[in-house]
Design a protein around this motif. Structure first.
Motif, PDB file in Angstrom:
ATOM      1  N   GLU A 443       0.826  -1.202   0.000  1.00  0.00           N
ATOM      2  CA  GLU A 443       0.000   0.000   0.000  1.00  0.00           C
ATOM      3  C   GLU A 443       0.862   1.255   0.000  1.00  0.00           C
ATOM      4  O   GLU A 443       0.622   2.201  -0.762  1.00  0.00           O
ATOM      5  CB  GLU A 443      -0.925  -0.005   1.220  1.00  0.00           C
ATOM      6  CG  GLU A 443      -1.938  -1.143   1.216  1.00  0.00           C
ATOM      7  CD  GLU A 443      -2.472  -1.459   2.599  1.00  0.00           C
ATOM      8  OE1 GLU A 443      -3.155  -2.482   2.742  1.00  0.00           O
ATOM      9  OE2 GLU A 443      -2.191  -0.678   3.544  1.00  0.00           O
ATOM     10  N   LEU A 444       1.887   1.263   0.869  1.00  0.00           N
ATOM     11  CA  LEU A 444       2.757   2.433   0.951  1.00  0.00           C
ATOM     12  C   LEU A 444       3.647   2.547  -0.278  1.00  0.00           C
ATOM     13  O   LEU A 444       3.993   3.659  -0.700  1.00  0.00           O
ATOM     14  CB  LEU A 444       3.614   2.364   2.217  1.00  0.00           C
ATOM     15  CG  LEU A 444       2.957   2.904   3.484  1.00  0.00           C
ATOM     16  CD1 LEU A 444       3.838   2.656   4.699  1.00  0.00           C
ATOM     17  CD2 LEU A 444       2.695   4.401   3.348  1.00  0.00           C
ATOM     18  N   VAL A 460      -5.045   3.063  -6.668  1.00  0.00           N
ATOM     19  CA  VAL A 460      -6.461   3.033  -6.263  1.00  0.00           C
ATOM     20  C   VAL A 460      -6.950   1.592  -6.172  1.00  0.00           C
ATOM     21  O   VAL A 460      -7.686   1.229  -5.238  1.00  0.00           O
ATOM     22  CB  VAL A 460      -7.318   3.844  -7.243  1.00  0.00           C
ATOM     23  CG1 VAL A 460      -8.789   3.761  -6.846  1.00  0.00           C
ATOM     24  CG2 VAL A 460      -6.869   5.300  -7.263  1.00  0.00           C
ATOM     25  N   GLU A 461      -6.545   0.768  -7.107  1.00  0.00           N
ATOM     26  CA  GLU A 461      -6.961  -0.641  -7.086  1.00  0.00           C
ATOM     27  C   GLU A 461      -6.443  -1.333  -5.824  1.00  0.00           C
ATOM     28  O   GLU A 461      -7.187  -2.050  -5.131  1.00  0.00           O
ATOM     29  CB  GLU A 461      -6.405  -1.340  -8.330  1.00  0.00           C
ATOM     30  CG  GLU A 461      -6.652  -2.852  -8.352  1.00  0.00           C
ATOM     31  CD  GLU A 461      -5.826  -3.558  -9.422  1.00  0.00           C
ATOM     32  OE1 GLU A 461      -5.764  -4.812  -9.373  1.00  0.00           O
ATOM     33  OE2 GLU A 461      -5.227  -2.875 -10.287  1.00  0.00           O
ATOM     34  N   ILE A 462      -5.170  -1.135  -5.514  1.00  0.00           N
ATOM     35  CA  ILE A 462      -4.563  -1.781  -4.336  1.00  0.00           C
ATOM     36  C   ILE A 462      -5.247  -1.311  -3.064  1.00  0.00           C
ATOM     37  O   ILE A 462      -5.592  -2.109  -2.182  1.00  0.00           O
ATOM     38  CB  ILE A 462      -3.051  -1.484  -4.296  1.00  0.00           C
ATOM     39  CG1 ILE A 462      -2.338  -2.198  -5.445  1.00  0.00           C
ATOM     40  CG2 ILE A 462      -2.451  -1.897  -2.956  1.00  0.00           C
ATOM     41  CD1 ILE A 462      -0.886  -1.798  -5.623  1.00  0.00           C
ATOM     42  N   ARG A 475      -8.766   3.168   8.042  1.00  0.00           N
ATOM     43  CA  ARG A 475      -8.125   4.267   8.772  1.00  0.00           C
ATOM     44  C   ARG A 475      -6.752   4.599   8.206  1.00  0.00           C
ATOM     45  O   ARG A 475      -6.362   5.757   8.184  1.00  0.00           O
ATOM     46  CB  ARG A 475      -8.015   3.910  10.257  1.00  0.00           C
ATOM     47  CG  ARG A 475      -7.606   5.099  11.113  1.00  0.00           C
ATOM     48  CD  ARG A 475      -7.806   4.843  12.561  1.00  0.00           C
ATOM     49  NE  ARG A 475      -7.618   6.062  13.341  1.00  0.00           N
ATOM     50  CZ  ARG A 475      -7.706   6.124  14.659  1.00  0.00           C
ATOM     51  NH1 ARG A 475      -8.006   5.042  15.353  1.00  0.00           N
ATOM     52  NH2 ARG A 475      -7.513   7.257  15.296  1.00  0.00           N
ATOM     53  N   ARG A 476      -6.034   3.594   7.757  1.00  0.00           N
ATOM     54  CA  ARG A 476      -4.707   3.877   7.189  1.00  0.00           C
ATOM     55  C   ARG A 476      -4.773   4.141   5.686  1.00  0.00           C
ATOM     56  O   ARG A 476      -3.891   4.798   5.132  1.00  0.00           O
ATOM     57  CB  ARG A 476      -3.737   2.731   7.484  1.00  0.00           C
ATOM     58  CG  ARG A 476      -4.016   1.426   6.742  1.00  0.00           C
ATOM     59  CD  ARG A 476      -2.915   0.403   6.975  1.00  0.00           C
ATOM     60  NE  ARG A 476      -3.119  -0.795   6.166  1.00  0.00           N
ATOM     61  CZ  ARG A 476      -3.766  -1.867   6.569  1.00  0.00           C
ATOM     62  NH1 ARG A 476      -4.276  -1.901   7.795  1.00  0.00           N
ATOM     63  NH2 ARG A 476      -3.896  -2.904   5.767  1.00  0.00           N
ATOM     64  N   ILE A 477      -5.825   3.632   5.012  1.00  0.00           N
ATOM     65  CA  ILE A 477      -5.929   3.791   3.567  1.00  0.00           C
ATOM     66  C   ILE A 477      -6.558   5.134   3.190  1.00  0.00           C
ATOM     67  O   ILE A 477      -6.156   5.769   2.204  1.00  0.00           O
ATOM     68  CB  ILE A 477      -6.757   2.643   2.954  1.00  0.00           C
ATOM     69  CG1 ILE A 477      -6.046   1.307   3.163  1.00  0.00           C
ATOM     70  CG2 ILE A 477      -7.015   2.878   1.480  1.00  0.00           C
ATOM     71  CD1 ILE A 477      -4.718   1.197   2.461  1.00  0.00           C
ATOM     72  N   ALA A 478      -7.539   5.580   3.955  1.00  0.00           N
ATOM     73  CA  ALA A 478      -8.274   6.795   3.591  1.00  0.00           C
ATOM     74  C   ALA A 478      -7.359   7.997   3.363  1.00  0.00           C
ATOM     75  O   ALA A 478      -7.555   8.737   2.381  1.00  0.00           O
ATOM     76  CB  ALA A 478      -9.324   7.105   4.649  1.00  0.00           C
ATOM     77  N   GLY A 511     -11.777   9.674   8.364  1.00  0.00           N
ATOM     78  CA  GLY A 511     -10.989   9.415   7.160  1.00  0.00           C
ATOM     79  C   GLY A 511     -11.856   9.225   5.936  1.00  0.00           C
ATOM     80  O   GLY A 511     -11.538   9.721   4.838  1.00  0.00           O
ATOM     81  N   ILE A 512     -12.974   8.524   6.097  1.00  0.00           N
ATOM     82  CA  ILE A 512     -13.871   8.298   4.961  1.00  0.00           C
ATOM     83  C   ILE A 512     -14.507   9.612   4.507  1.00  0.00           C
ATOM     84  O   ILE A 512     -14.551   9.921   3.306  1.00  0.00           O
ATOM     85  CB  ILE A 512     -14.960   7.274   5.329  1.00  0.00           C
ATOM     86  CG1 ILE A 512     -14.336   5.908   5.645  1.00  0.00           C
ATOM     87  CG2 ILE A 512     -15.975   7.145   4.197  1.00  0.00           C
ATOM     88  CD1 ILE A 512     -15.336   4.885   6.157  1.00  0.00           C
TER      89      ILE A 512
END
Length: 614
Positions: A443-444, A460-462, A475-478, A511-512
């Motif tokens: 992700e990072l 975006v897909e990942i 929480r970490r992706i948003a 985050g969302i």
């Protein structure tokens, strides 16, 4: 429970005080099954609530103990009743009468009698402060014993937290606080922190400052210990406190620097300098004083006060601390103090050029199996992220860390951005390879590659797959999706459905909501979770190096602008309220104030501000 209550009425038992104390522990307890019952799909009784209800039902039996022949039982009972507001209608008149009957001759009675009277007054101050201001004042002036006067002073303070402090009452409370033999230091006060006087005074703005000011005006080892603690507590709770107390703390430090110190003075010096460093930007006015601790060889021995002085100077970006920061990174001779690089490095961004050679050395040394720094590697790398493009000369050294600390290295490289182009092949290879130790690495890597090249690629897909697979990853992706803005539009439908399914106070909601605004520019349904995030107290601290949810919510409300008008009262409270909104972090509270002022300006303005990512 009935058995314990029955035992309290048997006067021949010598352990009745312990039994009443056990009842206090039960009343102040918390249920052991707040979540496990729900998770197990069955309900369990709240045993604490059941026990408390039985104690309240027997409150008449307890109230009679206020006149027990054993004054220690009466003192413990007063403490118990203080935590039973359900029984206040019956207990308050008896507590008051108990004090009035004993105060007149308290000087002639034993210590436990004074303890009981003080405990009854504190209970009244907790249960019924508004209706007893005049009574507390009369009791303060009429009391024979200092402990009773000090307890009455607590009552006066709690009747109106906005009122000016009564200086004679403050002095009486200070005497009792510092007297090891007083009731406030001899007996245990439940749920009152270190001392019932200091904890109670913290609830009243002017009394809190006055108590700290009075203790700081006195000299002595105990006075210095309490002075530093009270000044810190007042500044951590009340925004008005630093302006008054920081100069007094600084004067204490100057005195200790001038006078040849013994070991106790050295300990107090360290404590006072640390308090200065915790006071927020008010410490900048005393930077020259802190710099006097930076003497001698920074690679050898750090005298008392040096470590907190370096921490404070680094946070305000004072270049005089550079040699000591460098020495702390390299841990010369293992004698240096504790430096929080997560806070120190961001403050030194303007002086990053001077530190880069040292940081490069540190990054190489991290591969040395014989070198195990005492400072936190995670905090160190997170601090480097704040340098952003200023850390570009470190790109190759940071990239070399990916074999051991991939997610930390990727965070720094992504923060650097296009200036880290030399690391692009390594980042791309990490993104493409299979079998990652942690999902966060891929992700990072996707985020870092986008930051370096400007191309979203598979990001975006990942990230969307990560959320669909585990929506707690939101929480970490948003925050990553937010930065992509409209380019992350394909994730919006799933995020919208997820936001509709969770409560506004869910830890993922900020985050969302922030991502949906950055991606779609549609504020529908986003304001409630953002407002809920800024209304709670205390507001959030940082979460694993990520900005606090509260700060992100405030900033997002500012992005939305006039459509977020319902957030104005909450933002105004953060921007201009008298109390800190954090759990004691003055620096973070100041960040919240600044963010809330900016958001208020945007929300109340005629123009909707531009969202950075759109």
């Amino acid at each position: 429970m009935p058995y314990l209550l029955e035992l309290t009425s048997i006067s021949e038992l010598v352990y009745r005080t312990l039994i009443v104390n056990t009842l206090i522990e039960i009343v102040l307890g918390e249920s052991a099954y707040p979540y496990s019952s729900e998770q197990a799909g069955r309900s369990k009784p709240d045993y604490v609530a059941v026990a408390r209800a039985k104690i309240v039902a027997e409150s008449d039996r307890l109230i009679r103990l206020l006149y027990d022949k054993d004054d220690s039982v009466a003192a413990a009972t007063a403490q118990l009743l203080a935590w039973l507001p359900e029984a206040a209608e019956a207990s308050v008149p008896v507590l008051r009468a108990r004090v009035e009957s004993g105060a007149a001759d308290s000087n002639a009675r034993d210590t436990s009698a004074r303890d009981a009277e003080a405990a009854c007054i504190i209970a009244l101050a907790r249960l019924s402060p508004d209706g007893h201001r005049g009574w507390f004042t009369n009791m303060f002036h009429q009391a024979i014993h200092p402990d009773v006067s000090a307890a009455a002073a607590v009552g006066i303070a709690l009747t109106d937290w906005r009122a000016e402090a009564d200086l004679p009452a403050v002095r009486a409370a200070t005497d009792a606080l510092l007297d090891r033999a007083s009731a406030f230091n001899r007996i245990h006060w439940y749920r009152y922190g270190l001392n019932v006087i200091s904890t109670s005074f913290q609830q009243a703005e002017r009394w809190s400052r006055a108590l700290a000011r009075e203790v700081l005006s006195r000299s002595g080892q105990r006075e210095d210990q309490w002075g530093a603690l009270l000044a810190q507590e007042a500044m951590e709770r009340w925004r008005s406190a630093p302006a008054e107390l920081v100069p007094l703390v600084a004067n204490k430090v100057r005195t200790m620097v001038i006078v040849a110190p013994n070991q106790e003075d050295l300990d107090a010096t360290e404590q006072f300098v640390e308090v200065l460093g915790l006071s927020g930007h008010a410490v900048a006015a005393h930077a020259d004083l802190l710099a006097t601790f930076l003497t001698g060889d920074p690679n050898y021995y750090w005298p008392a006060g040096t470590s907190p002085a370096v921490n404070a100077l680094a946070r305000i970006g004072d270049a005089r601390c550079l040699p000591w920061l460098a020495s702390a990174m390299l841990e010369h001779r293992g004698l240096v103090g504790h430096i929080d690089f997560g806070h120190a490095l961001p403050g030194m961004t303007a002086h990053s050029d001077a530190l880069i050679p040292v940081v490069e050395t540190v990054l190489r040394k991290l591969d040395d199996p014989g070198w195990n720094p005492r400072w936190d590697t995670v905090r160190f790398m997170q601090g480097l992220c704040a340098w952003k493009e200023a850390a570009a000369p470190l790109a190759s050294a940071v990239a070399a860390r990916m074999h051991k600390h991939a997610w930390l290295a990727l965070s720094v490289l992504g923060a650097i951005g296009p200036a880290a182009m030399e690391a692009e092949p390594l980042v791309r290879a990490l993104l493409d390879e299979d079998g990652h130790d942690y999902d966060e690495e891929q992700e990072l890597a996707a985020w870092a590659l986008w930051r370096i090249t400007g191309e979203p690629g598979r990001a975006v897909e990942i990230w969307t797959n990560a959320i669909v697979g585990d929506h707690h990853a939101t929480r970490r992706i948003a925050p990553l999706l937010t930065q992509l803005g409209p380019a992350a539009a394909s994730a919006a439908p799933y995020l919208r459905s997820l936001l509709d399914d969770i409560e506004p106070d869910d830890h993922r909601s900020v985050g969302i909501a922030r991502t949906l605004w950055a991606v779609t520019g549609n504020a529908a349904g986003l304001i409630p979770p953002l407002v809920a995030a800024v209304e709670k107290r205390p507001l959030d601290d940082e979460w694993f190096g990520m900005p606090p949810d509260g700060l992100q919510a405030i900033e997002t409300l500012g992005w939305i602008g006039a459509a977020a008008a319902e957030a104005i009262p909450a933002l105004h409270s953060i921007a201009h309220g008298p109390t800190r909104v954090t759990a004691g972090d003055v620096w973070l509270d100041e960040c919240y104030q600044e963010a809330a002022r900016a958001a208020l300006s945007a929300v109340q303005g005629d123009k909707t501000p531009k969202t950075p990512y759109r």
